[in-house]
Each structure stands twice: as structure tokens, then as C-alpha cells.
Write an enzyme that holds these catalytic residues in place. Sequence first.
Site, short mmCIF file in Angstrom:
data_model
loop_
_atom_site.label_atom_id
_atom_site.label_comp_id
_atom_site.label_asym_id
_atom_site.label_seq_id
_atom_site.Cartn_x
_atom_site.Cartn_y
_atom_site.Cartn_z
N THR A 137 -6.44 0.84 9.61
CA THR A 137 -7.13 0.23 10.75
C THR A 137 -8.42 -0.42 10.28
OG1 THR A 137 -6.20 1.87 12.27
CG2 THR A 137 -8.15 0.68 13.01
N SER A 172 -2.68 9.56 13.59
CA SER A 172 -4.08 9.19 13.36
C SER A 172 -4.72 10.10 12.33
CB SER A 172 -4.86 9.28 14.68
OG SER A 172 -6.24 9.09 14.46
N LYS A 214 -3.86 -2.91 10.59
CA LYS A 214 -3.92 -2.85 12.04
C LYS A 214 -5.29 -3.30 12.53
CE LYS A 214 -3.23 0.38 15.91
NZ LYS A 214 -4.58 0.39 16.50
N TYR A 269 -8.39 6.02 8.37
CA TYR A 269 -9.81 5.70 8.41
C TYR A 269 -10.42 6.26 7.12
CZ TYR A 269 -9.62 4.81 13.50
OH TYR A 269 -9.35 4.31 14.75
N HIS A 286 -7.38 -2.71 19.64
CA HIS A 286 -7.67 -1.29 19.79
C HIS A 286 -7.57 -0.86 21.25
CE1 HIS A 286 -9.29 1.73 16.82
NE2 HIS A 286 -9.29 2.46 17.91
N ARG A 296 -1.29 4.37 25.28
CA ARG A 296 -1.54 5.03 26.55
C ARG A 296 -0.25 5.48 27.24
NH1 ARG A 296 -5.70 1.06 26.43
NH2 ARG A 296 -7.78 1.87 26.93
N ILE A 318 0.95 -2.46 26.65
CA ILE A 318 2.40 -2.23 26.81
C ILE A 318 2.61 -1.02 27.70
CG2 ILE A 318 4.57 -1.78 25.64
CD1 ILE A 318 3.39 -4.49 24.92
#
Length: 348
Positions: free
Chosen positions: A121, A72, A219, A95, A243, A298, A277
Amino acid sequence: MRENRRVLEEISFRPRQAVALPDVDLRTRVLGCDLALPALLAPVGYSRVIHPEGEVAAARAAGQAGTAYILSTISGYPLEDVKAASSGPVFYQLYLMGGREVSEAALQRARKAGFAGLVVTVDTAVAGMRERDFRNGMKELLGGSLLGKIRYSPQVLAHPRWLAGFLLDGGVRPLPNVVVPGSGPMPLIDVGAALALSTIDWSDLRWIRDAWRGPIVIKGVLTGEDARRAVDEGAAAVVVSNHGGRQLDCVQATLRALPEVLAAVNGQIEVLVDGGIRRGGDIVKALCLGARAVLCGRAYAYGLAAAGEAGVARALQILRADLERTLRLLGCPSVSQLDRSFISCLRP
């Protein structure tokens, strides 16, 4: 978030019985990278606050498992350190925080460091209404006011091992990959405002292509129209993503949007999917519906929180073992042979 899981749980398997498979092949190829399993580690913002080893630990575990890690922009570690930690491919998620000049400098660093691709993204015109963050005092805990933190001190003090690691690591650090000229690395507390001022539109893909000169993934796509636009703008792949349910509420579950996106791109680019997932069987379902691979967020972030690099490695081991088991019980020798014949149709 709940809808992502509900749709996955609606899908049933249609196994081929009495098929002896001593081994199964999990290998796949994503954007020219050979992966040992069709699951990449999704970008998780500021993983360093989850565990002091943060993004470096996750990247290292991904490489050892033979898969890719996506870093990220909102990272606690310099992108060079993260790339050096992994023996596998690493992608940079973008970003436009801080403006074009800041982003171009980060892209130049990522290209020099050897990142395999860029993940742009597009679903964060503003940060979503993340009610758990409000309830848990995220803004106050990351801010500088001691008075604002007092209300939330019991939940922090309830996790002494995490707190000790956090304090020994130096607390909340600024973002080393978002370096604003004249100001230095952006403070983490400024991310929300920076996102609202840094919306990506399709015209930005032109200068991003010129600045990157490598494969670009879009994305956050949920419609055929946006998927088609990504193709027209030269994207190498799209990620069907909402997201993780953390942006616009009441959008489609990603597996419901996946068939429309696949039809729109018509095989011209690769299509990946994320959202919900949690098990190897979930990966199989996504591949049966036509995805090239999935992104997991996650699932590995919880492992990172529990035990750092070892926790991420264990999460990947669990996913791999369940993926292998599911294929063998389905009677399918390879992820490349998965198709809709192995699952029931989604209900309306």
C-alpha cells in the site's frame, strides 16, 4: 467515499435482451490464482476489534467462497493462523511500520506460510484525517487511560454483545505481525505514529522484491504516471484505490481513474480496483471498464461485525447472487466477456 459511490451510480447498463442463459461463468484468474468470482476481500485493519474471530473468520469465509483474502499488516491474528484458516489464496498487505528489519521478518514469515502474493500500500504517507474516528473517540477507546474512555462509554455500553466478545477475547491486543526487536509486538495505539515514520517510496520496491521473490501488487494508484512507475519497478498488478475515501479527500473516484491507469499499463500487468463496491452490479461495471477484478472492504466488514464468519459468508453470497443475476439480465454468459458495450459512458 461519496464520489466512489456516485460514479458507480452514474453508469447505466445496456443489456442484450431475449438471451437465454441457464447459467453464467463467474470464474477469473488473478496473479495466477483461479477464483470462483472476481471479487477479493480487501485488507481491513484490525478486524479483530470488529469481531473476535476477525481476520481468521474472514479468510475462512473467503476460501469457502472460492476467492482470495488480503491480510492487513495491522492484523489482530498471526499471519500463520490466518493462512491456515483459508482453503483459498491469501495475500499479505504490507506497511513498513517499525522499519525495514520488522517488515523483512514479516515477509519471511508470510513466504514460509505460503502466502500467494504481496500487496504494498503506497497511499499512506500519514494517516488521513478520519473525522469519524475523532468523533467516535477511537484514540481514547484504544488507549490506556480509563478517564479518556468515560466520555464514550454510552456508545460502547449500547452494544453489550460486542462488548462481551471484545472483553472475553482479551481486549485490544498488540500486532503479532509487527514485531519490533527489543520491544515485541507493536501496540495498536502506536500505528498512526508508525505510519508517519514509515512512508514507502519507489526505491523501497527494490529491497522488497529481493525480500519477497513473488508477485507484488501496488495498491493506491490513481494516476497513469504512478501506474507506469509500478510497471517499471516490476509490479505484477496495481490496485486503483483511494483507500475507500479514508486518505486524501477530493481525489478522483477510482472508476474515473481506472481508464487512465489501464491506458498507462497497456496490458503489461493486471489492474484491479476498489472503492464503493457494494453490489454485484458494481463488480460488473468495474469489469466492463476493464478491471481484472475488484476488492471489497466495507461490504464484508459489516457482515463480520454482524455475525462473524457466517456474516462474511452471507455478504459474499449476496454479492455472488447479484453478480449472477446481473450477468443473466445483461445477456452476458461470462465475466470474461464483459466490456464497455454493456454500459453507457461515464459523464464528465
